[in-house]
Enzyme design. Structure first.
Site, PDB file in Angstrom:
ATOM      1  CD  GLU A   1      46.128  32.021  76.611  1.00 27.81           C
ATOM      2  OE1 GLU A   1      45.542  31.879  75.516  1.00 27.81           O
ATOM      3  OE2 GLU A   1      46.330  31.069  77.400  1.00 27.81           O
TER       4      GLU A   1
ATOM      5  CB  VAL B   1      35.704  29.115  71.585  1.00 25.85           C
ATOM      6  CG1 VAL B   1      36.132  27.748  72.127  1.00 25.85           C
ATOM      7  CG2 VAL B   1      36.489  30.227  72.275  1.00 25.85           C
TER       8      VAL B   1
ATOM      9  CG  HIS C   1      40.098  22.128  76.226  1.00 31.47           C
ATOM     10  ND1 HIS C   1      40.868  21.388  75.362  1.00 31.47           N
ATOM     11  CD2 HIS C   1      40.590  23.389  76.158  1.00 31.47           C
ATOM     12  CE1 HIS C   1      41.762  22.166  74.792  1.00 31.47           C
ATOM     13  NE2 HIS C   1      41.618  23.391  75.247  1.00 31.47           N
TER      14      HIS C   1
ATOM     15  CG  PHE D   1      32.014  38.047  75.690  1.00 27.53           C
ATOM     16  CD1 PHE D   1      33.070  37.279  76.144  1.00 27.53           C
ATOM     17  CD2 PHE D   1      30.950  37.399  75.069  1.00 27.53           C
ATOM     18  CE1 PHE D   1      33.066  35.894  75.991  1.00 27.53           C
ATOM     19  CE2 PHE D   1      30.936  36.019  74.901  1.00 27.53           C
ATOM     20  CZ  PHE D   1      31.998  35.266  75.375  1.00 27.53           C
TER      21      PHE D   1
ATOM     22  NE  ARG E   1      26.536  33.114  65.538  1.00 23.95           N
ATOM     23  CZ  ARG E   1      25.925  32.135  64.865  1.00 23.95           C
ATOM     24  NH1 ARG E   1      26.448  31.674  63.738  1.00 23.95           N
ATOM     25  NH2 ARG E   1      24.798  31.619  65.301  1.00 23.95           N
TER      26      ARG E   1
HETATM   27  N1  INI Z   1      41.453  28.971  71.892  1.00 25.89           N
HETATM   28  C1  INI Z   1      40.595  29.674  71.122  1.00 25.89           C
HETATM   29  O1  INI Z   1      40.675  30.912  71.084  1.00 25.89           O
HETATM   30  N2  INI Z   1      39.679  29.039  70.350  1.00 25.89           N
HETATM   31  C2  INI Z   1      39.543  27.688  70.361  1.00 25.89           C
HETATM   32  O2  INI Z   1      38.652  27.165  69.624  1.00 25.89           O
HETATM   33  C3  INI Z   1      40.419  26.914  71.171  1.00 25.89           C
HETATM   34  N3  INI Z   1      40.338  25.487  71.177  1.00 25.89           N
HETATM   35  O3  INI Z   1      39.537  24.932  70.412  1.00 25.89           O
HETATM   36  O4  INI Z   1      41.014  24.807  71.942  1.00 25.89           O
HETATM   37  C4  INI Z   1      41.397  27.606  71.947  1.00 25.89           C
HETATM   38  N4  INI Z   1      42.261  26.921  72.741  1.00 25.89           N
HETATM   39  C5  INI Z   1      43.460  27.535  73.285  1.00 25.89           C
HETATM   40  C6  INI Z   1      43.248  28.280  74.609  1.00 25.89           C
HETATM   41  O5  INI Z   1      42.507  29.471  74.404  1.00 25.89           O
HETATM   42  C7  INI Z   1      44.583  28.673  75.265  1.00 25.89           C
HETATM   43  O6  INI Z   1      45.323  29.485  74.378  1.00 25.89           O
HETATM   44  C8  INI Z   1      45.451  27.457  75.646  1.00 25.89           C
HETATM   45  O7  INI Z   1      44.700  26.539  76.415  1.00 25.89           O
HETATM   46  C9  INI Z   1      46.683  27.935  76.479  1.00 25.89           C
HETATM   47  O8  INI Z   1      46.269  28.565  77.695  1.00 25.89           O
END
Ligand code: INI
Length: 159
Positions: free
Chosen positions: A62, A85, A92, A117, A131
């Site tokens: 998002e 992430v 995914h 970023f 980090r």
């Molecule tokens: N979002 C993250 O910010 N970090 C992650 O590690 C992660 N994993 O692992 O799935 C993650 N997933 C959610 C994604 O960003 C969205 O919020 C979701 O898919 C709804 O659009």
């Protein structure tokens, strides 16, 4: 600051700038540590507390759309995106991390506002923590980049 990046910005480079910070609720502990690093660094370079606004989004996916909406308000010198992430968490990973990078880049290109970023993409939680600590904090690095890019864009807009 790690040795990969050496800032060339002056001590008061942030004076008068307004920065937005967008944070993910995913991996909140790590992302809050990135936020603390960014806030401290903005202050260190002269950005006033009242000139920093913080926004939250669910996840890294998002960040791009939200950064674009914030940039389009015209109220900010930069939008600093902070997230994390971790590969181990999801199959995914590649889609989430890739779309975060793409969306953030697109937001900057579409609006002309620097969108930074500051998203950690790591294999393990431990790597992410490393980090986001007091040294080598990537939030601090993102803040320095934001100040430098905001100054550069302001300079380019001058007649
Ligand atoms: N979002 C993250 O910010 N970090 C992650 O590690 C992660 N994993 O692992 O799935 C993650 N997933 C959610 C994604 O960003 C969205 O919020 C979701 O898919 C709804 O659009």
């Amino acid at each position: 600051m790690n040795e990969g990046y050496t800032s060339g910005i002056a001590k008061d480079a942030g004076t008068g700038q307004r920065h937005a910070i967008v944070l993910t609720r995913w991996n909140a502990k790590i992302v809050e540590a990135l936020k603390e690093g960014a806030l401290a660094e903005l202050g260190r370079f002269g950005v006033s507390e009242k000139d920093v606004e913080v926004f939250y989004v669910p996840g890294a996916f998002e960040l791009g759309s939200t950064a674009k909406a914030i940039a389009l308000t015209g109220r900010f010198s930069s939008v600093i995106c902070l997230g994390c992430v971790i590969r181990g968490d999801t199959d995914h990973y590649q889609f989430v991390a890739g779309e975060a990078a793409r969306g953030i880049s697109q937001a900057s290109l579409d609006t002309g506002v620097p969108v930074i970023f500051g998203v950690l993409t790591t294999n393990t939680e431990r790597q992410a923590e490393d980090r986001a600590g007091p040294t080598g904090n990537k939030g601090a690095e993102a803040a320095q980049t934001a100040i430098e890019m905001a100054g550069l864009m302001a300079r380019l807009k001058k007649p």
